[in-house]
Design a protein around this motif. Sequence first.
Motif, short mmCIF file in Angstrom:
data_model
loop_
_atom_site.label_atom_id
_atom_site.label_comp_id
_atom_site.label_asym_id
_atom_site.label_seq_id
_atom_site.Cartn_x
_atom_site.Cartn_y
_atom_site.Cartn_z
N ILE A 183 0.84 -1.21 0.00
CA ILE A 183 0.00 0.00 0.00
C ILE A 183 0.87 1.25 0.00
CG2 ILE A 183 -1.67 1.33 1.36
CD1 ILE A 183 -2.87 -1.34 2.24
N MET A 184 1.94 1.24 0.78
CA MET A 184 2.84 2.40 0.80
C MET A 184 3.50 2.61 -0.55
SD MET A 184 4.62 1.98 4.57
CE MET A 184 5.69 3.40 4.31
N SER A 185 3.75 1.54 -1.26
CA SER A 185 4.41 1.65 -2.57
C SER A 185 3.50 2.25 -3.63
CB SER A 185 4.88 0.27 -3.03
OG SER A 185 3.79 -0.55 -3.42
N GLN A 186 2.20 2.40 -3.31
CA GLN A 186 1.25 2.97 -4.26
C GLN A 186 1.08 4.47 -4.08
OE1 GLN A 186 0.22 0.69 -6.61
NE2 GLN A 186 1.60 -0.56 -5.36
N ALA A 187 1.99 5.10 -3.34
CA ALA A 187 1.85 6.54 -3.03
C ALA A 187 1.75 7.38 -4.29
CB ALA A 187 3.03 7.00 -2.17
N LYS A 188 2.56 7.08 -5.31
CA LYS A 188 2.53 7.88 -6.54
C LYS A 188 1.19 7.73 -7.24
CE LYS A 188 7.49 8.08 -7.51
NZ LYS A 188 8.57 7.79 -8.49
N LEU A 189 0.62 6.54 -7.19
CA LEU A 189 -0.69 6.32 -7.80
C LEU A 189 -1.76 7.15 -7.09
CD1 LEU A 189 -2.43 4.69 -9.85
CD2 LEU A 189 -2.77 3.01 -8.02
N PHE A 190 -1.72 7.14 -5.75
CA PHE A 190 -2.68 7.94 -4.99
C PHE A 190 -2.52 9.42 -5.29
CE2 PHE A 190 -2.10 4.38 -1.68
CZ PHE A 190 -3.07 3.60 -2.30
N GLU A 191 -1.27 9.84 -5.42
CA GLU A 191 -1.01 11.25 -5.69
C GLU A 191 -1.49 11.64 -7.09
OE1 GLU A 191 2.85 14.29 -6.02
OE2 GLU A 191 3.07 12.29 -5.14
N ARG A 192 -1.30 10.75 -8.06
CA ARG A 192 -1.65 11.07 -9.44
C ARG A 192 -3.16 11.07 -9.67
NH1 ARG A 192 0.46 6.79 -11.76
NH2 ARG A 192 2.57 7.63 -11.46
N HIS A 193 -3.86 10.14 -9.01
CA HIS A 193 -5.30 9.98 -9.28
C HIS A 193 -6.18 10.35 -8.09
CE1 HIS A 193 -4.58 7.97 -13.13
NE2 HIS A 193 -3.61 7.30 -12.52
N GLY A 194 -5.57 10.81 -7.00
CA GLY A 194 -6.34 11.14 -5.81
C GLY A 194 -7.28 12.32 -6.03
N ILE A 195 -8.37 12.32 -5.25
CA ILE A 195 -9.36 13.38 -5.30
C ILE A 195 -9.37 14.10 -3.98
CG2 ILE A 195 -11.82 13.92 -5.53
CD1 ILE A 195 -12.10 11.45 -7.28
N ASP A 196 -9.28 15.42 -4.01
CA ASP A 196 -9.36 16.23 -2.77
C ASP A 196 -10.83 16.40 -2.44
OD1 ASP A 196 -9.38 18.20 -0.81
OD2 ASP A 196 -7.50 19.07 -1.54
N THR A 197 -11.31 15.63 -1.46
CA THR A 197 -12.74 15.66 -1.13
C THR A 197 -13.17 17.00 -0.57
OG1 THR A 197 -12.22 14.69 1.01
CG2 THR A 197 -12.88 13.19 -0.75
N GLU A 198 -12.26 17.68 0.15
CA GLU A 198 -12.63 18.97 0.73
C GLU A 198 -12.86 19.99 -0.38
OE1 GLU A 198 -9.81 20.26 3.58
OE2 GLU A 198 -10.19 18.61 4.98
N GLU A 199 -11.96 19.99 -1.40
CA GLU A 199 -12.12 20.93 -2.49
C GLU A 199 -13.36 20.65 -3.30
OE1 GLU A 199 -8.74 21.18 -4.96
OE2 GLU A 199 -7.41 22.02 -3.42
N SER A 200 -13.64 19.32 -3.52
CA SER A 200 -14.80 18.96 -4.31
C SER A 200 -16.09 19.34 -3.60
CB SER A 200 -14.79 17.46 -4.63
OG SER A 200 -14.82 16.70 -3.44
N GLU A 201 -16.08 19.21 -2.24
CA GLU A 201 -17.28 19.59 -1.48
C GLU A 201 -17.48 21.09 -1.51
OE1 GLU A 201 -16.70 18.02 2.38
OE2 GLU A 201 -17.03 15.94 1.79
N GLU A 202 -16.36 21.88 -1.46
CA GLU A 202 -16.47 23.33 -1.49
C GLU A 202 -16.95 23.81 -2.86
OE1 GLU A 202 -12.69 24.78 -0.44
OE2 GLU A 202 -12.81 24.18 1.68
N GLY A 203 -16.48 23.08 -3.91
CA GLY A 203 -16.90 23.47 -5.23
C GLY A 203 -18.34 23.14 -5.48
#
Length: 203
Positions: A183-203
């Motif tokens: 799971i730790m080795s997937q950090a780049k994947l999370f960074e590349r495809h992650g969604i900022d839920t706080e920003e999406s909720e504000e938008g």
Amino acid sequence: MAEKKISPWVKAALDWGPLIVFFVAFNRLKDGTYTILGTDYSGFVVATALFIPLIAATTLILWLLTGKLSAMQIATLVLVAIFGGLSVWLNDPTFFKMKPTIIYLLFAGILGAGLLRGKAWLQLVMNEAMPMAHEGWMILTKRFVWLFLGLAVANEIVWRTMSDAHWVDFKTFGLPIIMIAFIMSQAKLFERHGIDTEESEEG
């Protein structure tokens, strides 16, 4: 029942407690033979007999506290009851050693079936903790399929070629460490495809 939040420490204790108890019980009982109702049992089988009701109890407590169980938790409980029960009933630890193999093959099969339908079913389990775009979940799901297949093969090699003590060490520490490292080795994947839920909720 609506899902409720609980302390991460409580959840960790419920998730890992039975495995730690099994590890401690095995190491205390492994060199002895124990006669129960006229039948001699190895320490491994006795530790397995303790593990089954304990994981059932902690799973029940987790459900009562959160109002929800994941498909993985339910499948794990069912397979522990079946294969652990067979090991105790037949007085043969082989079935319990095979349990992780069956679990990992089952998970790989379920996730693989979802991928064939263009669905990342892993998202249903982990999206709340790690929000990602669909493309990211598809990639991660494929990687998890290969991980589960690899863990199934590794478990078969360890229990078939090594001692009971080595297998217990591998199950208690090796498998979780591999999972955490993956799971730790997937950090780049999370960074590349992650969604900022706080920003999406504000938008």
